[in-house]
Design an enzyme around this catalytic site. Structure first.
Site, short mmCIF file in Angstrom:
data_model
loop_
_atom_site.label_atom_id
_atom_site.label_comp_id
_atom_site.label_asym_id
_atom_site.label_seq_id
_atom_site.Cartn_x
_atom_site.Cartn_y
_atom_site.Cartn_z
N LEU A 148 -6.74 5.44 -1.55
CA LEU A 148 -5.55 5.05 -0.80
C LEU A 148 -5.29 6.15 0.22
O LEU A 148 -5.47 7.33 -0.09
CB LEU A 148 -4.32 4.94 -1.72
CG LEU A 148 -4.21 3.74 -2.67
CD1 LEU A 148 -2.94 3.87 -3.50
CD2 LEU A 148 -4.20 2.42 -1.91
N ASP A 149 -4.86 5.78 1.42
CA ASP A 149 -4.48 6.79 2.40
C ASP A 149 -3.37 7.67 1.83
O ASP A 149 -2.59 7.23 0.98
CB ASP A 149 -3.96 6.13 3.69
CG ASP A 149 -5.04 5.36 4.43
OD1 ASP A 149 -6.23 5.65 4.21
OD2 ASP A 149 -4.69 4.46 5.21
N ARG A 150 -3.30 8.89 2.33
CA ARG A 150 -2.31 9.84 1.83
C ARG A 150 -0.89 9.28 1.85
O ARG A 150 -0.11 9.45 0.91
CB ARG A 150 -2.38 11.13 2.66
CG ARG A 150 -1.42 12.20 2.18
CD ARG A 150 -1.47 13.43 3.07
NE ARG A 150 -0.57 14.44 2.57
CZ ARG A 150 -0.31 15.58 3.17
NH1 ARG A 150 -0.91 15.86 4.32
NH2 ARG A 150 0.52 16.45 2.66
N THR A 152 0.04 6.10 1.99
CA THR A 152 0.18 4.81 1.31
C THR A 152 0.47 5.06 -0.16
O THR A 152 -0.15 5.93 -0.78
CB THR A 152 -1.11 3.98 1.45
OG1 THR A 152 -1.41 3.79 2.84
CG2 THR A 152 -0.97 2.62 0.78
N ARG A 250 -3.66 -1.33 8.24
CA ARG A 250 -2.88 -0.70 9.32
C ARG A 250 -3.38 -1.13 10.70
O ARG A 250 -2.59 -1.41 11.60
CB ARG A 250 -2.94 0.82 9.15
CG ARG A 250 -2.29 1.30 7.86
CD ARG A 250 -2.67 2.73 7.52
NE ARG A 250 -2.15 3.68 8.51
CZ ARG A 250 -2.44 4.98 8.48
NH1 ARG A 250 -3.23 5.47 7.53
NH2 ARG A 250 -1.93 5.78 9.41
#
EC number: 5.4.99.24
Length: 322
Positions: A148-150, A152, A250
């Protein structure tokens, strides 16, 4: 004799036999897990110099271990690091314990908070994996199943066995894992936009920042969308990625003309300012649901992760302003 400001990671030669659960992984990744705190550059150096041996022979960093292989690990020393950054994050480590949704001998399912990277690196020395290793020092194996992105938040799977990791990676490969996200986007999402198929290409800027854009030269990617709730100037959508490209949701929402609130790479400054004024200070993208088969018994599992307090409060304010 140990030099001042050096830390011994491995004090003597070790001979380790590879179990069935450990087989199939690259020797460099195996050593990184065994020699916690040793930089990758040093791992590659001791492999290249022949200090690490498998079955008494030299190997390359990409060598894949087999069951029964005997690995020789030499003594290793590294420069002492300032532990202050870790101590600053002790409260985050403790808080993560309360975000564990499920745990057994195969996996951990975590509701990851926004603002924490899944891995230390890129100037960060603290991430989910490092925190879980601090919380579970007895765990011999802890690896991310996906990322997961930081910024998110939401459901993150961590494997506690290599066999579980392999099984879950195969489920991801054949697309039997169902992942659903909630995103607050700018404007009125058009009902007819149910699927976005747009190839994505990764670029790196001169600053080193990674950015993704829609391009015919990119990799095929697909996200399914449905409307959850409408507001005056925003829409809460459910996004279900079919593929798993970097920043996929995104970029796809931006491509549709509806960027996600507080997205510092792909967002809209005017919309972000409006959301800031309502009290939002984080990316509004949350992995709220996952469905997959348990890697050991094949049982179908489904987990949901609730929105954090800030996200719930923003949605309530948007409802009240309708």
């Amino acid at each position: 004799m140990t030099k001042q400001n050096e830390k011994i990671i491995n004090s003597s030669v070790k001979m380790l036999t590879i179990s069935e659960d450990e087989s199939g992984q690259r020797i460099d990744n195996y050593l990184l897990a065994k020699l916690k705190g040793v930089p990758k550059s040093l791992i590659y150096r001791i492999v290249r110099k022949g200090e690490v041996r498998v079955n008494k022979g030299r190997i390359k960093p990409e060598y894949k271990l087999q069951t029964g292989d005997v690995v020789r690990i030499p003594p290793v020393r590294v420069a002492e690091k300032n532990d202050a950054p870790i101590s600053k994050n002790l409260n985050k480590v403790a808080a993560l314990e309360n975000q564990i949704l499920f745990e057994d001998d195969c996996l951990i399912i975590l509701n990851k908070p926004s603002g924490i990277a899944v891995h230390g690196g890129s100037g960060l020395n603290f991430g989910v994996i490092e925190a879980l290793r601090a919380l579970r020092p007895e765990a011999r194996f802890l690896e991310l199943v996906h990322r997961l992105d930081r910024d998110t938040s939401g459901i993150l799977l961590i494997a506690k066995k290599r066999s579980a990791l392999r099984n879950l990676h195969e489920q991801l490969r054949v697309k039997t894992v169902q992942k659903d996200y909630l995103a607050l986007v700018r404007g009125q999402w058009q009902s007819h936009i149910k699927v976005i198929q747009a190839s994505l290409l990764k670029n790196e800027l001169s600053s080193g920042e990674r950015i993704v854009r829609v391009s015919e030269q990119g990799k095929p990617s697909e996200t399914r969308f449905s409307i959850e709730e409408r507001y005056i100037n925003a829409t809460l959508v459910k996004a279900s990625p079919v593929t798993g490209r970097t920043h996929q949701i995104r970029v796809h929402t931006q491509y549709a003309g509806h960027p996600i609130a507080l997205d510092d790479k792909y967002g809209d400054k005017d919309f972000d300012k409006q959301m800031n004024e309502l009290g939002l200070n984080r990316l509004f993208l949350h992995a709220f649901s996952i469905r997959f088969e348990h890697p050991k018994n094949g049982e179908t599992l489904r987990f949901n992760a609730s929105l954090d307090h800030q996200m719930k409060a923003i949605l309530q304010k948007l409802r009240e302003s309708k």
